[in-house]
Design a protein around this motif. Structure first.
Motif, PDB file in Angstrom:
ATOM      1  N   ILE A  47       0.837  -1.205   0.000  1.00 26.29           N
ATOM      2  CA  ILE A  47       0.000   0.000   0.000  1.00 26.29           C
ATOM      3  C   ILE A  47       0.868   1.249   0.000  1.00 26.29           C
ATOM      4  N   VAL A  48       1.939   1.238   0.790  1.00 30.96           N
ATOM      5  CA  VAL A  48       2.846   2.393   0.842  1.00 30.96           C
ATOM      6  C   VAL A  48       3.492   2.624  -0.517  1.00 30.96           C
ATOM      7  N   VAL A  54       1.322   6.765  -6.630  1.00 32.57           N
ATOM      8  CA  VAL A  54       0.267   7.726  -6.968  1.00 32.57           C
ATOM      9  C   VAL A  54       0.803   9.153  -6.898  1.00 32.57           C
ATOM     10  N   VAL A  55       1.590   9.450  -5.838  1.00 35.71           N
ATOM     11  CA  VAL A  55       2.166  10.792  -5.707  1.00 35.71           C
ATOM     12  C   VAL A  55       3.125  11.074  -6.860  1.00 35.71           C
ATOM     13  N   LEU A  56       3.911  10.068  -7.244  1.00 36.28           N
ATOM     14  CA  LEU A  56       4.828  10.247  -8.371  1.00 36.28           C
ATOM     15  C   LEU A  56       4.074  10.566  -9.655  1.00 36.28           C
ATOM     16  N   MET A  57       2.942   9.886  -9.874  1.00 33.93           N
ATOM     17  CA  MET A  57       2.149  10.165 -11.067  1.00 33.93           C
ATOM     18  C   MET A  57       1.539  11.564 -11.007  1.00 33.93           C
ATOM     19  N   PHE A 102      -6.322   1.342  -3.075  1.00 34.95           N
ATOM     20  CA  PHE A 102      -7.597   1.277  -2.348  1.00 34.95           C
ATOM     21  C   PHE A 102      -7.975  -0.171  -2.043  1.00 34.95           C
ATOM     22  N   TYR A 103      -7.823  -1.047  -3.043  1.00 33.83           N
ATOM     23  CA  TYR A 103      -8.215  -2.451  -2.866  1.00 33.83           C
ATOM     24  C   TYR A 103      -7.399  -3.125  -1.761  1.00 33.83           C
ATOM     25  N   LEU A 104      -6.087  -2.957  -1.792  1.00 33.47           N
ATOM     26  CA  LEU A 104      -5.247  -3.591  -0.774  1.00 33.47           C
ATOM     27  C   LEU A 104      -5.504  -3.003   0.608  1.00 33.47           C
ATOM     28  N   ARG A 105      -5.854  -1.729   0.649  1.00 34.13           N
ATOM     29  CA  ARG A 105      -6.186  -1.133   1.948  1.00 34.13           C
ATOM     30  C   ARG A 105      -7.444  -1.772   2.516  1.00 34.13           C
ATOM     31  N   GLN A 106      -8.427  -2.056   1.657  1.00 30.05           N
ATOM     32  CA  GLN A 106      -9.633  -2.729   2.122  1.00 30.05           C
ATOM     33  C   GLN A 106      -9.340  -4.151   2.570  1.00 30.05           C
ATOM     34  N   VAL A 107      -8.450  -4.845   1.848  1.00 31.59           N
ATOM     35  CA  VAL A 107      -8.058  -6.201   2.250  1.00 31.59           C
ATOM     36  C   VAL A 107      -7.410  -6.170   3.632  1.00 31.59           C
ATOM     37  N   ASP A 156     -10.933   1.307  10.089  1.00 26.59           N
ATOM     38  CA  ASP A 156     -11.100   2.142   8.892  1.00 26.59           C
ATOM     39  C   ASP A 156     -10.432   3.503   9.067  1.00 26.59           C
ATOM     40  N   TYR A 157     -10.695   4.150  10.191  1.00 30.34           N
ATOM     41  CA  TYR A 157     -10.128   5.482  10.417  1.00 30.34           C
ATOM     42  C   TYR A 157      -8.612   5.441  10.564  1.00 30.34           C
ATOM     43  N   THR A 158      -8.107   4.436  11.261  1.00 29.93           N
ATOM     44  CA  THR A 158      -6.656   4.366  11.471  1.00 29.93           C
ATOM     45  C   THR A 158      -5.922   4.188  10.146  1.00 29.93           C
ATOM     46  N   LEU A 159      -6.431   3.292   9.298  1.00 30.83           N
ATOM     47  CA  LEU A 159      -5.799   3.121   7.981  1.00 30.83           C
ATOM     48  C   LEU A 159      -6.000   4.363   7.118  1.00 30.83           C
TER      49      LEU A 159
END
Length: 595
Positions: A47-48, A54-57, A102-107, A156-159
């Motif tokens: 995720i990191v 994403v920031v690079l893009m 987003f997907y891996l964060r949900q996992v 959810d909030y912590t992530l």
């Protein structure tokens, strides 16, 4: 406010922030130090990496602004179409990275929530903590909500905030250099005094975000407490209606609708009053956030316009400055944008840590139990110097000695409030305020049946076989139902329902006796377990116990004189002297009937 008071207030806020982050770490570390830490670390690492991608893009797209708008300014048609195609490629890669981040964060959230929920359930259910919280944990409200809802919100909030802060920091580092390079120095002349401010757009963005953050905190700092209280009001309102549903027949008999209605409306009024306070604060925050966001659209163009009009940057440079300024301002304004959610996050953390602290408190109370439990060497239940206290420290039963002899049914009697049911709680290991020594069998050798038996949700067969350590088919269960005079329920064994509300109290008590016959424990403790039965049925189920379970010694708590003939010994709890005594000998006819 004087200087000293202001310093104390600032130190108090700093201390509160430190305590909050310590609470977050306390709730977080258990999972990241568990057996799942390997997979969780891999997911978090992915995720990191994706977030940084994403920031690079975003950085690449920011540079694209300069190239594209410069081409537009110079009417370079070929380069315009090339840049459009390039943007499609950048956008495609950005979408892939954002989707999988987003997907891996949900996992990770699902795995973390599953582990943390199981941990709280195990802690809540272990060592009768759920019971002690209900009986002695007066500061605990709605543990079911803590486990079902607050765990989900915390994960959810912590992530969300953890990854959001990482992204905000990476965005700031990436774009502040771009903004510094493009902004150049700002020259100010006042009264013959000239000042050169290098990278003035960076300082402007810092000032803009700083003012917005400070205003947001001033406006919304009360939201934390309001959200905390709101959850409790919501849960109390929901619980009152649930309790009404569970006791609807009693309310109907008493015609207590008006009283219940007033309770509902009172709790709902408290809920609404607090919710109105939340709405007012959120309205103020929305005014601030909306104005802040709208001004942020035009503000970078205004502050960069002097360089554009001085032809120091092109149209593309101006658009790149606007984009970079927006990214820097956005990263610095993360607190502004998420303040209301942060307030709710803090309330969730407070509730979860409070729930954990209450469980620890009742565990410590149980640890202060001075009762020494010994193995029952001869199968009897023996107490020596047994003292039973109330939670406030007052004595309920003074130190007593007694022996319940295996094979001799015992009846425990006494006026209401003398401690009969509490004595059974002591024998079951549920009451922590005890002293002395107690020797009795444990495990499956002992069964306790309360006045209102517990019938779990599910099929009627599952309810009869609760807690489920034995398995019998419908045909094998029929003789037990016939013995307890509820054979008419046999064809409903495979039906599911809330049997605590479907069956009468008398039927539930007969099911409990059927359960006792099935499990045939060595010791059976009955707390007014036949109070809802007529005398004939009561006699039949007690006779069935003596006939079908000759190896079971039953100990009954009850007020009825009809129970005496089914027992060989009687113990009387004297409320005035706070002692146990044996009344005069049982008449011979009753003793023989008991045998």
């Amino acid at each position: 406010m004087d200087e000293r008071t202001g310093n104390e207030a600032a130190q108090g806020r700093k201390g509160a922030s430190l305590r909050f982050f310590r609470k977050v770490w306390y709730l977080t570390k258990s999972y990241w130090q568990s057996e799942e830490k390997g997979r969780a670390s891999l997911l978090l690492g992915a995720i990191v990496v994706l977030t940084l991608g994403v920031v690079l893009m975003l950085l690449q797209i920011n540079e694209w602004y300069n190239s594209f708008y410069s081409a537009l300014q110079n009417y370079e048609s070929e380069k315009i179409f090339y840049e459009l195609l390039r943007f499609c490629g950048l956008a495609f890669v950005y979408i892939i990275l954002a989707v999988y981040a987003f997907y891996l964060r949900q996992v990770l959230a699902i795995r973390w929530r599953r582990w943390l929920t199981n941990a709280y359930i195990d802690r809540w259910m272990s060592d009768k903590t759920y019971y002690r919280l209900q009986m002695f944990g007066t500061a605990t409200d709605n543990p079911d909500q803590r486990i079902s809802e607050d765990v989900r919100l915390f994960v959810d909030y912590t992530l969300q905030f953890g990854i959001g802060i990482l992204k905000a920091l990476a965005t700031f580092v990436a774009f502040v250099s771009v903004l510094w390079r493009l902004s150049g120095p700002l020259t100010l002349t006042l009264g013959g005094w000239t000042a050169h401010i290098p990278g003035y757009l960076v300082w402007t963005a810092l000032l803009y975000a700083g003012v917005g953050t400070w205003l947001t905190y001033k406006v919304g700092n009360r939201l934390v407490g309001l959200n905390f209280v709101q959850q409790r009001f919501e849960a109390d309102f929901r619980f009152s209606m649930m309790r009404m549903r569970e006791n609807c027949e009693s309310v109907a008999f008493y015609s207590g609708e008006e009283t219940e209605r007033s309770v509902f409306k009172k709790r709902f009024r408290l809920l609404l009053d607090n919710f109105w306070s939340i709405i007012k604060k959120q309205k103020e925050l929305t005014w601030l956030a909306s104005g802040y966001g709208q001004i942020a659209i035009i503000f970078p163009l205004v502050v960069a316009m002097p360089r554009y009009l001085a032809r120091e940057i092109t149209l593309g440079g101006l658009m790149q400055v606007s984009s970079a300024f927006g990214r820097v301002q956005e990263s610095l304004s993360y607190f502004v944008d998420m303040y209301s959610s942060i307030a709710e996050w803090q309330a969730v953390v407070d509730r979860l840590t409070g729930f954990g602290a209450h469980m620890e408190a009742v565990a410590e109370t149980h640890g202060q139990d001075l009762l020494e439990r010994l193995p029952a060497t001869n199968g009897d239940v023996t107490a020596r110097g047994l003292e039973i206290d109330l939670p406030d420290g007052s004595v309920l039963v003074r130190p007593v000695d007694f022996t319940l002899v295996a094979g001799r049914p015992v009846l425990i009697q006494g006026v209401s409030g003398s401690g009969k049911s509490t004595l059974l709680r002591v024998l079951a290991g549920l009451w922590p305020y005890t002293k002395g020594k107690l020797a009795m069998p444990g495990g499956d050798a002992v069964m306790f049946i309360p006045q209102r038996p517990y019938l779990p949700l599910g099929t009627l067969r599952d309810a009869i076989l609760y807690p489920g350590t034995k398995t019998l088919d419908a045909a094998a269960l029929r003789p037990y139902l016939e013995t307890c005079r509820i054979a008419y329920l046999w064809d409903k064994l495979h039906e599911e329902g809330d049997w605590s509300h479907i069956l009468s109290i008398g039927e539930q008590q007969r099911l409990a006796f059927a359960r006792a016959l099935i499990y045939a424990p060595r010791w059976l403790f009955l707390d007014e377990a036949s109070s809802a039965l007529d005398e004939r049925t009561e006699g039949e189920v007690y006779a069935a116990l003596a006939r079908e379970c000759p190896g079971t010694t039953y100990v009954s708590v009850g007020h009825r004189s009809t129970l005496v003939k089914f027992h060989q010994d009687v113990i009387y709890l004297d409320k005035e002297t706070q002692t146990l005594r044996r009344p005069s000998a049982i008449p011979r006819g009753r003793e023989e009937a008991g045998r």
